[in-house]
Design a protein around this motif. Structure first.
Motif, PDB file in Angstrom:
ATOM      1  N   UNK A 193       0.869  -1.357  -0.062  1.00 66.48           N
ATOM      2  CA  UNK A 193      -0.010   0.045   0.155  1.00 66.48           C
ATOM      3  C   UNK A 193       0.988   1.348   0.120  1.00 66.48           C
ATOM      4  N   UNK A 194       0.367   2.487  -0.582  1.00 70.70           N
ATOM      5  CA  UNK A 194       1.205   3.745  -0.648  1.00 70.70           C
ATOM      6  C   UNK A 194       1.985   4.005   0.565  1.00 70.70           C
ATOM      7  N   UNK A 195       3.345   3.771   0.527  1.00 72.55           N
ATOM      8  CA  UNK A 195       4.038   4.347   1.689  1.00 72.55           C
ATOM      9  C   UNK A 195       4.505   3.119   2.837  1.00 72.55           C
ATOM     10  N   UNK A 196       3.655   2.076   2.560  1.00 69.59           N
ATOM     11  CA  UNK A 196       3.860   1.095   3.598  1.00 69.59           C
ATOM     12  C   UNK A 196       5.054   0.144   3.314  1.00 69.59           C
ATOM     13  N   UNK A 197       5.969  -0.079   4.286  1.00 70.98           N
ATOM     14  CA  UNK A 197       7.024  -0.696   4.044  1.00 70.98           C
ATOM     15  C   UNK A 197       6.891  -2.089   4.734  1.00 70.98           C
ATOM     16  N   UNK A 198       6.129  -2.308   5.862  1.00 72.25           N
ATOM     17  CA  UNK A 198       6.016  -3.425   6.640  1.00 72.25           C
ATOM     18  C   UNK A 198       4.665  -3.323   7.355  1.00 72.25           C
ATOM     19  N   UNK A 199       4.191  -4.579   7.768  1.00 75.58           N
ATOM     20  CA  UNK A 199       2.843  -4.854   8.536  1.00 75.58           C
ATOM     21  C   UNK A 199       3.316  -5.447   9.935  1.00 75.58           C
ATOM     22  N   UNK A 200       2.995  -5.100  11.048  1.00 73.33           N
ATOM     23  CA  UNK A 200       3.096  -5.744  12.296  1.00 73.33           C
ATOM     24  C   UNK A 200       2.394  -6.901  12.257  1.00 73.33           C
TER      25      UNK A 200
ATOM     26  N   UNK B 134       0.109   8.300  10.392  1.00 71.33           N
ATOM     27  CA  UNK B 134       1.061   9.262   9.611  1.00 71.33           C
ATOM     28  C   UNK B 134       0.865   8.974   7.873  1.00 71.33           C
ATOM     29  N   UNK B 135       0.101   7.988   7.626  1.00 71.55           N
ATOM     30  CA  UNK B 135       0.247   7.773   6.147  1.00 71.55           C
ATOM     31  C   UNK B 135      -0.564   8.965   5.277  1.00 71.55           C
ATOM     32  N   UNK B 136      -0.268   8.707   4.002  1.00 66.71           N
ATOM     33  CA  UNK B 136      -1.187   9.631   3.032  1.00 66.71           C
ATOM     34  C   UNK B 136      -2.457   9.387   3.003  1.00 66.71           C
ATOM     35  N   UNK B 137      -3.192  10.317   2.373  1.00 65.64           N
ATOM     36  CA  UNK B 137      -4.455  10.077   2.223  1.00 65.64           C
ATOM     37  C   UNK B 137      -4.763   8.908   1.168  1.00 65.64           C
ATOM     38  N   UNK B 138      -4.011   8.662   0.225  1.00 67.50           N
ATOM     39  CA  UNK B 138      -4.111   7.951  -0.794  1.00 67.50           C
ATOM     40  C   UNK B 138      -3.995   6.288  -0.400  1.00 67.50           C
ATOM     41  N   UNK B 139      -3.095   6.166   0.841  1.00 68.95           N
ATOM     42  CA  UNK B 139      -3.189   4.902   1.510  1.00 68.95           C
ATOM     43  C   UNK B 139      -4.856   4.378   1.873  1.00 68.95           C
ATOM     44  N   UNK B 140      -5.353   5.285   2.605  1.00 66.83           N
ATOM     45  CA  UNK B 140      -6.872   5.010   2.835  1.00 66.83           C
ATOM     46  C   UNK B 140      -7.514   4.403   1.779  1.00 66.83           C
ATOM     47  N   UNK B 141      -7.394   5.262   0.676  1.00 64.70           N
ATOM     48  CA  UNK B 141      -8.109   4.871  -0.488  1.00 64.70           C
ATOM     49  C   UNK B 141      -7.818   3.449  -1.153  1.00 64.70           C
TER      50      UNK B 141
END
Length: 503
Positions: free
Chosen positions: A26-33, A167-174
């Motif tokens: 997803x936009x900007x996401x490098x990892x998931x806990x 702290x993510x960008x709005x396009x991450x939510x979309x």
């Protein structure tokens, strides 16, 4: 002061067999806990007739999770709510500060438990390359019960997915929403768990329904060609919008949010101006008793606003400096806010809100209200403009020019607001009148602000025993005097540039 948090999230309904998709990429996401499971227990509080829920507000006490405590959530925009928090405290006692923030809605009605929710939440947090938490995806298994006395307490169960932006960008939510929908989730019909649980029990108030009707009538008449708008349609749509603004800005003013007091005060002034400028349209027997109450509320708000204007004005002049005498102004502003908050708790204020709701729900329309707006409004706007013109002309011959300027400024506000009311019907012509009246108002406002600043500085200079501070106050006084005189002298030029109504 309650802890504040702006919550930006989207909710999705999911079936029992829904499988949370891979959230990588997803936009900007490098990892998931790794998923984390928490048990949440929440009691929701509202008035018996669910006034808060009807306005999209939720008040709950929740145990479990990292943010256990009281949470008040108020709409702040599309997919966003302002969340205010307080410690857990006592189970059935709503913290006074949170109860005060919704007082414009509750108006003395008790806040009691209306629902309980138990949620088994599985949380996956998404992180950026710098370790910032970009978003939180919560998979909720919910069990809800209606806790009102007349309800049977039957449990409802459902599953929903929440995506809350960190702290993510709005396009991450979309992008997250798109991935969830592709996996079988559906955008939730309700923006809150409480709304889903109580459903049809949550109904708009009579005043809210009336506001929607007022707006709908005007829009239908103008935009959809369903007949000519009446003068009553235009006046009531405007009044309804301003009454709604008073209530909407109430909690923001209590929290001293930027510009909130000013905007609430402007809404009050617009109501006052409309009631005066459009007297022929309204039954004075109903509207006249509102005038002293609206004037009182405007004065209470004005005390705070005057301090705010001075603070902002001196901040610009001082360019970052913070002299000791400025502490006096800060103290005055805090005192004014305390008085404001005390006034907003008074039965007098709640009675005024009730009467404003009644004004909208039961419009006190006179005979002129049934006339066509396109024919009647130009005359009423012109009447307000001419009143301003007479006030302006009196400045040159008045024994007290200061009083005449003040009266002209008030008349300019009324003319401006009268024209604003007519803009949906009269369009560009009314917009130009409003713009011209606003220019006169602002010139006189600049002069008045300078005079008030001079009075404050003069008083501060009389109190100080520090020669250097006295000198600085004198310099500031000179600046303010020049600014006030410049505004005063600009008035005649500004007036000569106005064209007046041309309907």
């Amino acid at each position: 002061m309650p802890e504040r948090h702006l919550e930006i999230e989207q909710k999705y309904d999911a079936g029992a067999d829904f499988v949370l998709p891979d959230l990588g990429g997803l936009p900007g996401a490098e990892s998931a806990a790794d998923p984390e499971v928490v048990e949440l227990h929440a009691s929701y509080f509202d008035t018996p007739d669910l006034r808060l829920a009807a306005h999209g507000i939720t008040l709950r006490r929740r145990r479990g999770g990292a943010d256990a405590g009281w949470h008040l959530k108020m709409p702040a925009g599309p997919d966003s709510r302002q969340e205010l928090r307080a410690p857990l405290g006592r189970p059935r006692v709503v913290p006074a500060r949170l109860a005060g923030l919704v007082a414009a809605y509750t108006r003395g009605a008790p806040l009691d438990p209306v629902a309980t929710l138990e949620t088994r939440r599985t949380v996956v947090r998404l992180y950026g390359a710098d370790g910032a938490m970009l978003a939180e995806v919560a998979d909720d298994q919910v069990t809800g019960r209606d806790a009102r006395g007349s309800a049977d307490g039957q449990a409802q169960r459902w599953r929903e997915i929440e995506v809350e932006l960190g702290d993510g960008p709005a396009d991450l939510l979309k992008a997250a929403g798109k991935r969830l929908r592709k996996a079988g989730a559906r955008r939730a019909k309700s923006s809150s768990k409480l709304g889903r649980l109580l459903g049809d029990a949550i109904v708009p108030s009579e005043a809210a329904r009336a506001r929607a009707v007022c707006k709908g009538r005007l829009v239908a008449a103008i935009d959809n060609g369903k007949g000519p708008a009446t003068t009553g349609d235009a006046v009531m749509a405007y009044l309804a919008a301003q009454v709604e603004a008073v209530v909407r800005f109430d909690p923001k003013a209590r929290l001293a949010e930027d510009d909130a007091v000013h905007r609430m005060r402007v809404a009050v002034r617009r109501i006052r101006s409309a009631l005066k400028a459009y007297r022929p349209v309204l039954d004075e027997e109903r509207t006249e008793p509102l005038e002293p109450e609206l004037k009182w509320l405007a004065a209470v708000l004005g005390e705070v606003r005057d301090c705010e204007v001075l603070r902002m004005r001196f901040k610009d002049r001082l360019d970052g400096a913070s002299p000791n005498w400025l502490d006096d102004l800060a103290h005055q502003e805090r005192t004014a806010y305390r008085r404001l908050n005390a006034s907003l708790k008074e039965p007098r204020y709640f009675a005024l809100l009730d009467e404003l709701d009644r004004l909208v729900a039961e419009p006190p329309l006179a005979e002129a209200a049934a006339r066509k707006a396109r024919k009647e409004l130009p005359e009423l706007v012109t009447r307000s403009w001419n009143r301003m013109g007479r006030a302006y002309a009196s400045i040159a011959i008045a024994e007290d020019a200061e009083v005449a300027r003040h009266e002209t400024r008030k008349a300019a506000k009324r003319a401006r607001y009268a024209a604003e009311l007519a803009m949906p019907v009269l369009g560009v012509a009314a917009k130009r009148v409003a713009k011209d009246a606003k220019r006169i108002q602002e010139v006189l406002g600049g002069y008045q602000d300078g005079v008030i600043a001079m009075e404050f500085l003069k008083a501060a200079a009389a109190r100080t025993r520090n020669p250097a501070e006295a000198f600085d106050l004198g310099v500031l006084y000179g600046w303010e005097r020049c600014a006030a005189e410049t505004a005063r002298d600009r008035l005649s030029v500004t007036w000569s540039q106005t064209l007046g109504p041309a309907f």
